[in-house]
Structures are given as C-alpha cells and as structure tokens.
Write a protein that holds these residues in place. Structure first.
Motif, mmCIF file in Angstrom:
data_model
loop_
_atom_site.group_PDB
_atom_site.id
_atom_site.type_symbol
_atom_site.label_atom_id
_atom_site.label_comp_id
_atom_site.label_asym_id
_atom_site.label_seq_id
_atom_site.Cartn_x
_atom_site.Cartn_y
_atom_site.Cartn_z
ATOM 1 N N PRO A 182 0.828 -1.221 0.000
ATOM 2 C CA PRO A 182 0.000 0.000 0.000
ATOM 3 C C PRO A 182 0.852 1.256 0.000
ATOM 4 C CG PRO A 182 -0.004 -1.042 2.173
ATOM 5 C CD PRO A 182 0.746 -1.952 1.268
ATOM 6 N N ILE A 183 0.611 2.156 -0.955
ATOM 7 C CA ILE A 183 1.335 3.420 -1.037
ATOM 8 C C ILE A 183 0.302 4.534 -1.114
ATOM 9 C CG2 ILE A 183 2.895 4.802 -2.427
ATOM 10 C CD1 ILE A 183 4.544 2.393 -2.695
ATOM 11 N N LYS A 184 0.421 5.492 -0.243
ATOM 12 C CA LYS A 184 -0.562 6.567 -0.205
ATOM 13 C C LYS A 184 -0.167 7.657 -1.194
ATOM 14 C CE LYS A 184 -3.573 8.649 3.111
ATOM 15 N NZ LYS A 184 -3.983 8.701 4.505
ATOM 16 N N THR A 185 -1.091 7.958 -2.098
ATOM 17 C CA THR A 185 -0.911 9.066 -3.035
ATOM 18 C C THR A 185 -1.719 10.246 -2.531
ATOM 19 O OG1 THR A 185 -0.703 7.467 -4.848
ATOM 20 C CG2 THR A 185 -1.074 9.764 -5.452
ATOM 21 N N SER A 186 -1.094 11.416 -2.501
ATOM 22 C CA SER A 186 -1.772 12.596 -1.954
ATOM 23 C C SER A 186 -2.984 12.965 -2.804
ATOM 24 C CB SER A 186 -0.811 13.782 -1.894
ATOM 25 O OG SER A 186 -0.528 14.252 -3.192
ATOM 26 N N ARG A 187 -3.961 13.595 -2.153
ATOM 27 C CA ARG A 187 -5.165 14.024 -2.862
ATOM 28 C C ARG A 187 -4.809 15.010 -3.981
ATOM 29 N NH1 ARG A 187 -10.490 13.886 -2.469
ATOM 30 N NH2 ARG A 187 -11.746 15.704 -3.008
ATOM 31 N N ILE A 190 -3.560 13.120 -6.975
ATOM 32 C CA ILE A 190 -4.657 12.441 -7.665
ATOM 33 C C ILE A 190 -5.443 13.429 -8.532
ATOM 34 C CG2 ILE A 190 -6.860 11.253 -7.315
ATOM 35 C CD1 ILE A 190 -5.586 10.004 -4.778
ATOM 36 N N LYS A 291 -9.197 -5.796 -5.045
ATOM 37 C CA LYS A 291 -9.396 -4.520 -5.742
ATOM 38 C C LYS A 291 -10.115 -4.756 -7.072
ATOM 39 C CE LYS A 291 -5.160 -2.588 -3.732
ATOM 40 N NZ LYS A 291 -3.807 -2.062 -4.032
ATOM 41 N N SER A 412 2.731 6.385 -8.654
ATOM 42 C CA SER A 412 2.401 5.245 -7.794
ATOM 43 C C SER A 412 3.379 5.109 -6.638
ATOM 44 C CB SER A 412 2.405 3.945 -8.609
ATOM 45 O OG SER A 412 1.515 4.039 -9.691
ATOM 46 N N ASP A 413 4.664 5.360 -6.898
ATOM 47 C CA ASP A 413 5.693 5.215 -5.861
ATOM 48 C C ASP A 413 6.890 6.097 -6.214
ATOM 49 O OD1 ASP A 413 7.506 4.482 -3.939
ATOM 50 O OD2 ASP A 413 7.297 2.321 -4.252
#
Length: 442
Positions: A182-187, A190, A291, A412-413
């Motif tokens: 899991p990698i969090k992408t900022s709002r 996005i 997913k 993504s990363d």
C-alpha cells in the motif's frame, strides 16, 4: 548502442532518468511518444506520432488483430473504431526502420506498445519489458516482448540461510510483492493526475485514455457488481466432503492476463470451461481480487449463481483463510503460483512460465483433459512435493533471473526515481547490454 524507449504516461518519468544516465554513458537514446501530455526531456531524440485525423480504410492484419483482442479500450471502454490501430502500426513500423534500434524498452500494456512489440518481432529487434518479478521482493526482470520469459539476470545466488528466510516470509505471507504494497498518493497528486489525463483526452488522446463519461458509468456498474457478488458469496470455504479447487480472479484490465494470459483473458469463459472439466464431487471456489475492477461482470456473476459446482467467495475473505482448505489452485499468471510452489500447495497454471520449472507447478495444456488428471493425482496423494533444497534452488532461480531494483512510476511510488534505485536500474541495463554484445554483432 541505439536504444528506443516507449512513452507510457507516468512510466515515462521512471525511464527518463535511466535514459539520461545511459545517454551520458554514450548510448544513442530515442523515444516514441503516443501521448503528447507525457513528453520526456528535449535532450533526447523524440518522435511524436500525431493523432489520426479521421477513421481510415484498412485491410486486416493478423498481428494487429491480435493486439486489438487485448486492447482495454475495445474490451472495456466501448471503443468501436479499429482503424487507428492500423494507422499507428504503419507509423510505428516506419519509425523503427528509421531509428534502427538495437533494443527497445517499454511496457507491454498500451496498444502502441503492443504494436511496437509485434513490429520488433517481425524485424528481429529485441523488446524488453522491465517489470517486477514479484518474489524475491525488491527485484525485477526484463521480460521478452509480451511474455513472462526473463532475459538476462544478475546471476546472484542467495546463501541457504537467506534463501530459507525469504521462503519462510513468503510461505507465512509476511512478504508482500512491491506492486501490492500500500502506497498513499496525496489528494493533490490524484487531482493533478485527473486534470492531466482529461486534458490529454480533450486534446485528442482518445486511444489509451477512456471517455470520462463511459468510465464513470463503468465505475458505478463495478460497485453495483461487487455488491451483487457479495450478497450470495460465502465468507469461508465450506467443510464439505468434496475436492476443492480455488481460482483467484485476476484484475482487469491488466497486462498480467490481457497480454501475458491472452488466450484466457475472458475469465467468464475460462471459469465456464473449468466448471465443465470438473470431475464429480469437485467444487470450484472463485475468489475475487480485493481490488476488483471490470473482470467482475454481470455475466460472470449470473453464471456462478446458476452452477451447482461453483462457489463465490466474499471480498472480505482473506487468502490466508482459503489456502489451507483447498486441494488445488488454478491460475493464469497470478503471483499465487509462487506462493503455492513454496508452500507445497498443488498449483496449476494456464500459461507456461519460469514457475513451471518447479516440479509441483503443473502446466495445463488442455483444460478438459488435464484438470481431471491433476485432481486424480492429488486425490491419490501422488502430486509432487518440493524438498527444502529444491525450494532454495527455485527461489535462487527467481533471484538469478532478476535484478535488484524497484520498477514503478513516480505517481504510484516516488521511491522508484530515487538516486539509489536509478543507480540499481542502470547497472541492470548495463548487464543486459553485456549479454546482447555476447549474442550479437556488437
């Protein structure tokens, strides 16, 4: 060497620093660009293929039709016209003949990449797709053309203790492949991404970028399908006196099945075929991808609901809970094959890959003939089991045919373009060039 890179949205920004370093080392770098919104630096030889102005007349070509069969726009996003495949095919062939690359690097996902692959095959030019090898974690392989056949490799051998530790982590599901982490992408990132893709669509890139309205409707339908699936799905595998087979659905659209598993990209048809091949007193459990996307269609749900030898599993059901209770796993190209091999859980694949070199991973040549045979072998307790030494050799096979490095894209990363990772990637590319020189005219 003359190198050609293929633009693929944000993957372009992953390849770009690698290309810059390779240019510094004396290589002649070229880019083939389909989406003008994702241009690499001007310091390269960039070839932009203009968007076609209108539908064109064409005569069908087998290898182009093969690409169309895998195309996500045609299969999922209601794209009707096919003429642009032939326009791009002509342009790509012309550019390759002008550039005369020694090797081409790109993904095997978007239609223009797949057309490039087919032209490289015809012109005897090596096309390599750097992609995660799944395990060991933090490594990748260069896959040839549109296959899962690795080219070159580090040749690195793991010591017995290190190999056994990695195996233990995989068997106990403590190791997660990079693409699953899991990698969090900022709002903000996005939103910026959506704006960039929408701009590309409005400016004419309607060939890899779906119609936003159609995508919105598909996403709504997807949510409805997930709800419908879960209504009749089981939370656990039943303790029935039956032989139990697990088929984990592979997410679509995704190259793993749409390209590498092309003959089986219609998973509804595949599940129907497996169902017909099941011997008496055998159940097929279908586990959705956590997913889920567009593979979870209404036709599939309807078929499972109306067949007594198939059971749907709920989205919340974890693989850890399922694997101990099933007798056999069938997959097309899923990562689960590696996990089963090292756990000595009987597994069969529908595409032949490096994993089938392990004795306990069967390749299914013919669904109707082979599945009953495999069920019989397992029922008679004659399915092969790997020794600890064979497991070490297998994980070393994956290690030898791969390189240290993270293959992803900065959206993504962001770690994929770190200085350390780019250094690792450039070293891997250099090993590929050494192998090429030993095999060819260089």
């Amino acid at each position: 060497m003359t190198l050609l890179f293929i633009e693929n949205r944000y993957k372009t920004y992953f390849f770009e620093p690698i290309a810059q370093q390779l240019k510094f080392e004396g290589h002649d770098i070229h880019w083939l660009i389909q989406n003008k919104q994702f241009l690499p630096s001007k310091e390269f030889n960039n070839y932009i293929v203009d968007y076609p102005k209108s539908n064109l007349n064409y005569e069908e070509i087998d290898y182009v039709e093969k690409v169309i069969f895998s195309d996500r726009q045609i299969n999922h996003f209601n794209k009707k016209d096919k003429s642009y495949f032939y326009y791009y095919n002509t342009k790509i062939e012309e550019l390759i003949k002008i550039i005369e690359p020694d090797v081409v690097f790109g993904e095997s996902t978007a239609f223009h990449e797949l057309l490039t692959i087919e032209n490289c095959k015809r012109l005897n030019i090596l096309y390599l797709n750097p992609s995660t090898c799944r395990y060991p974690v933090g490594r990748f392989s260069f896959y040839k053309y549109d296959t899962l056949e690795p080219y070159s490799g580090s040749g690195e051998e793991l010591g017995d203790e290190m190999a056994k530790e990695i195996i233990n982590q995989i068997v106990n599901r403590k190791a997660i492949p990079n693409y699953m982490a899991p990698i969090k992408t900022s709002r903000a990132a996005i939103i910026k991404d959506k704006i960039k893709k929408t701009l590309a669509y409005c400016r004419g890139e309607t060939y890899n970028t779906p119609n936003p309205l159609i995508k919105y409707r598909l996403e709504k339908k997807k949510k409805d399908n997930i709800v419908r699936w879960n209504k009749s799905a089981l939370q656990v595998v039943e303790e029935a006196e039956a032989f139990k087979i697990l088929y984990p659905l592979q997410m679509q659209p995704e190259a793993n099945i749409d390209v590498w598993g092309r003959p089986y990209r219609n998973q509804t048809q595949l599940i129907e075929d497996i169902s017909k091949a099941l011997p008496p007193n055998t159940l097929l459990y279908v586990k959705p991808n956590p997913k889920s996307k567009y593979e979870l269609g209404q036709d599939l749900i309807h078929f499972i609901e109306n067949n007594s030898n198939i059971r749907a599993l709920h989205h919340t059901t974890k693989m850890d809970e399922v694997l101990p209770l099933v007798d056999l796993v069938i997959t097309v190209t899923g990562t689960i094959a590696i996990e089963c091999i090292l756990s000595n859980k009987p597994v069969a694949t529908l595409v032949e890959t490096i994993n089938n070199r392990a004795r306990n991973c069967r390749f299914i040549h013919d669904i109707m003939l082979d599945i009953p045979k495999i069920v019989s072998i397992i029922s008679e307790n004659e399915f092969p089991r790997l020794t600890d030494e064979e497991k070490v050799e297998y994980i070393n096979l994956l290690n030898r045919t791969s390189f240290k490095g993270l293959v992803s894209d900065p959206l993504s990363d962001i770690n994929c373009i770190s200085e350390e990772n780019i250094t690792n990637l450039v070293l891997a590319f250099s090993e590929v060039f050494k192998k090429l020189k030993t095999e060819s005219k260089f």
